[in-house]
Design a protein around this motif. Structure first.
Motif, PDB file in Angstrom:
ATOM      1  N   ILE A  18     -24.183   4.810  17.477  1.00 10.04           N
ATOM      2  CA  ILE A  18     -25.087   5.534  18.375  1.00 10.04           C
ATOM      3  C   ILE A  18     -25.435   4.668  19.583  1.00 10.04           C
ATOM      4  O   ILE A  18     -25.416   5.123  20.736  1.00 10.04           O
ATOM      5  N   ALA A  22     -24.350   5.384  23.527  1.00  4.73           N
ATOM      6  CA  ALA A  22     -25.396   5.556  24.533  1.00  4.73           C
ATOM      7  C   ALA A  22     -25.250   4.531  25.654  1.00  4.73           C
ATOM      8  O   ALA A  22     -25.490   4.842  26.823  1.00  4.73           O
ATOM      9  N   GLU A  25     -22.612   5.640  28.317  1.00  4.52           N
ATOM     10  CA  GLU A  25     -22.819   6.862  29.082  1.00  4.52           C
ATOM     11  C   GLU A  25     -23.340   6.556  30.479  1.00  4.52           C
ATOM     12  O   GLU A  25     -24.043   5.576  30.709  1.00  4.52           O
ATOM     13  N   LYS A 100     -31.943   8.718  15.785  1.00  2.94           N
ATOM     14  CA  LYS A 100     -30.911   8.843  16.811  1.00  2.94           C
ATOM     15  C   LYS A 100     -31.482   8.750  18.224  1.00  2.94           C
ATOM     16  O   LYS A 100     -31.025   7.956  19.050  1.00  2.94           O
ATOM     17  N   SER A 101     -32.496   9.560  18.517  1.00  2.00           N
ATOM     18  CA  SER A 101     -33.050   9.561  19.875  1.00  2.00           C
ATOM     19  C   SER A 101     -33.704   8.227  20.219  1.00  2.00           C
ATOM     20  O   SER A 101     -33.651   7.772  21.367  1.00  2.00           O
ATOM     21  N   GLU A 104     -30.970   5.805  21.133  1.00  2.00           N
ATOM     22  CA  GLU A 104     -30.464   6.153  22.462  1.00  2.00           C
ATOM     23  C   GLU A 104     -31.424   5.684  23.549  1.00  2.00           C
ATOM     24  O   GLU A 104     -30.989   5.219  24.614  1.00  2.00           O
TER      25      GLU A 104
END
Length: 284
Positions: A18, A22, A25, A100-101, A104
């Motif tokens: 993860i 991130a 990106e 997850k968030s 990120e």
């Protein structure tokens, strides 16, 4: 309870995947124009602020070699870390998705850290001394403006930028490209450079003459006019070691607290580079 090797490998792969995704990106660092990144190998940054460049002259006889002249700043590069803790029960209950968030956001924070440091340095420039004993923004440096963001004060700030000279009295040729504000001054900035006509109906001479950059890290009413078109920037980020991949750490907490941790770290810092490229006002 201690996680078995299969569970531990699963969460290790999840967290690292993860974070890596991130980090890869695309993102927008609105403060990117404020700083340049300089690699460093010693942990001690030697910042050279250019004060004079040999100019072109008519070649009438022999060459006359000129020299670069600098002001020197010395700064120890700081160390930064970021760590996330995951509860063993969430791994056991297959609840990793709740992290997850957060992971990120960790990655995004890492990608924005240089811009945050550069903005913080500029924002503190009214109270922070350089090696010459003067504040970064000061009358001695010719880059301190007073007053709120108005058309008149904007013009004065632009003129101060354009009037910067080297130690031989030659113009650096700076022209304002960017108006930098925080959210509190966003409306004022638009009124100064985004309105085509003034209140009396006459044309606005400052319409679209610069780009507006709004930085949320600026929480006061300070504002800045800068020439960010040059390769040299007002701030330099000294990079000894950039933030790396997440790795598992603090294994002693696994048995004591059923907590599993992953972290990353880096060595970098922001330092003042060229005060002549930017004029600032506290807004007062």
């Amino acid at each position: 309870m201690a996680l078995n090797p299969t569970q531990l490998n699963r969460v290790d792969l999840y967290v690292k995947t993860i974070f890596k995704k991130a980090m890869s990106e695309d993102f927008t660092d609105h403060a990117a124009g404020l700083y340049a990144v300089t690699p460093n190998k010693t942990g001690i940054a030697r910042i050279l602020s250019l004060t004079s460049v040999p100019g072109l002259r008519r070649w009438l006889s022999e060459r006359r070699p000129g020299t670069f002249k600098f002001q020197t700043e010395m700064k120890k590069v700081g160390k930064w870390e970021q760590t996330v803790a995951i509860n063993g029960e969430d791994v056991e209950d297959d609840e990793l998705g709740i992290y997850k968030s957060a992971i990120e956001e960790m990655a995004l924070e890492n990608k924005l850290v240089y811009g945050n440091l550069a903005t913080e340095a500029i924002n503190k420039g009214f109270v922070t001394n350089m090696s010459d004993g003067k504040k970064f923004f000061s009358t001695d440096h010719g880059n301190l403006q007073t007053g709120a963001l108005t058309g008149e004060n904007f013009d004065k700030a632009c003129l101060k930028l354009e009037m910067q000279r080297d130690d031989k009295g030659r113009s650096y040729g700076y022209l304002a490209t960017t108006l930098i504000v925080g959210p509190a001054n966003k409306a004022a900035a638009r009124a100064v450079v985004k309105k085509e006509y003034l209140a009396g109906g006459e044309s606005n001479p400052n319409f679209d003459v610069v780009k507006i950059v709004v930085l949320p890290q600026i929480t006061d009413t300070s504002w800045y006019v800068a020439d960010l078109s040059r390769s040299v920037k007002p701030v330099e980020v000294i990079e000894r070691r950039k933030v790396g991949a997440l790795r598992q750490m603090m294994k002693d907490r696994q048995d004591d607290a059923d907590i599993y941790t992953w972290g990353t770290d880096g060595r970098f810092d922001a330092a003042y580079s060229n005060y002549r490229l930017i004029v600032g006002s506290t807004g007062a």
